[in-house]
Enzyme design. Sequence first.
Site, PDB file in Angstrom:
ATOM      1  CD  GLU A 144       0.691  -1.572   7.976  1.00 41.66           C
ATOM      2  OE1 GLU A 144       0.378  -0.825   8.928  1.00 41.66           O
ATOM      3  OE2 GLU A 144       1.130  -1.153   6.894  1.00 41.66           O
ATOM      4  CG  ASP A 165       0.309  -4.066   2.112  1.00 40.47           C
ATOM      5  OD1 ASP A 165       0.032  -4.748   3.109  1.00 40.47           O
ATOM      6  OD2 ASP A 165       1.119  -3.108   2.133  1.00 40.47           O
ATOM      7  CE  LYS A 167       3.117  -5.758   3.736  1.00 37.98           C
ATOM      8  NZ  LYS A 167       2.585  -4.753   4.688  1.00 37.98           N
ATOM      9  CG  ASP A 186      -0.370   0.004   2.529  1.00 37.46           C
ATOM     10  OD1 ASP A 186       0.877  -0.098   2.617  1.00 37.46           O
ATOM     11  OD2 ASP A 186      -1.120   0.100   3.530  1.00 37.46           O
ATOM     12  CB  SER A 187       4.587   1.670  -0.251  1.00 36.94           C
ATOM     13  OG  SER A 187       4.733   0.495  -1.017  1.00 36.94           O
ATOM     14  CD  GLU A 235       7.989  -0.262   7.309  1.00 37.77           C
ATOM     15  OE1 GLU A 235       7.045  -1.005   6.964  1.00 37.77           O
ATOM     16  OE2 GLU A 235       8.125   0.900   6.895  1.00 37.77           O
TER      17      GLU A 235
HETATM   18  O1  KIV Z   1       3.531  -1.100   1.597  1.00 37.86           O
HETATM   19  C1  KIV Z   1       4.682  -1.543   1.513  1.00 37.86           C
HETATM   20  O2  KIV Z   1       5.388  -1.371   0.512  1.00 37.86           O
HETATM   21  C2  KIV Z   1       5.194  -2.307   2.639  1.00 37.86           C
HETATM   22  C3  KIV Z   1       6.642  -2.645   2.647  1.00 37.86           C
HETATM   23  C4  KIV Z   1       7.454  -1.447   2.876  1.00 37.86           C
HETATM   24  C5  KIV Z   1       6.946  -3.732   3.585  1.00 37.86           C
HETATM   25  O3  KIV Z   1       4.449  -2.603   3.527  1.00 37.86           O
END
Ligand code: KIV
Length: 276
Positions: free
Chosen positions: A115, A83, A113, A44-45, A182
């Site tokens: 968090e 994510d 993924k 989600d970056s 992280e």
């Molecule tokens: O969103 C993302 O790119 C991430 C990574 C930095 C692990 O969660």
Amino acid sequence: MRVTINQIKEMKQKGEKIAMLTAYDYPTARIIDEAGIPLILVGDSLGMVVLGYESTIPVTMEEMLHHTRAVVRGSKRSLVVGDMPFMTYHVSTEDALRNAARFIQEAGAQAVKLEGGATVAERVRQIVACGIPVMGHIGLTPQSINQLGGYKIQGKTPEAAARMLADAVALEEAGAFAIVLETVPAPLAALITRKVSIPTIGIGAGVDCDGQVQVVNDILGSRTDFVPKHAKQYARLDSIMSTAVSEYLNEVKTGKFPTAAQSFPIDKSILAELDG
Ligand code: KIV
């Protein structure tokens, strides 16, 4: 045939380091896949490095699914992890299961993924029970940035370090196949890596994690506004791109582009007839 979660887990047993990169589009996914990177994270970056948001919080399911589909189309071998965005797995079990399933069923990802540690362990267990592999993510969890008070190193006090270890164990027990660590002090990440049997994938967590993940724009040097301390630039795409764009501008203005090589001919007699 794509890499499986069992192959990723076996890499830890064999002491083979695991490389993971983010990708958000088809051409980048192709390059990463063809290079032999076993794990691609559609992080989600996306919100910060591609869509121009200030944090990952505004990112929606629809945006994530759109980009995950492109990455899946661009890859053949890498295991693609989608994510789960902010608040798409907290409100209810039903919500979490439906959103996790959308990544697999609608976007073609092989895993999701999310968090959080012990607080989301039950959700992890429920998603895994549906046959959806889950990667955990602890330490600096950007979706909780307002709670954490900034992008700071995590786990520095005895209590925070103990909580992080407990979170990692809770995720392992819940059935996660790997855990992102992280922005964690390297020796703490090394200890967590020894204490869990599933792979740890570090970002700003030192060399002793079982693997590493980086935001692809950071390693390629195409993110110009901010370079995190944990990132190493293996290229400077920003300057390559800006030189190319300036040259193009100049050549259009001066009539040097396009040349015959970029143009298409037509039979002269057709033009003569049109011209009278
Ligand atoms: O969103 C993302 O790119 C991430 C990574 C930095 C692990 O969660």
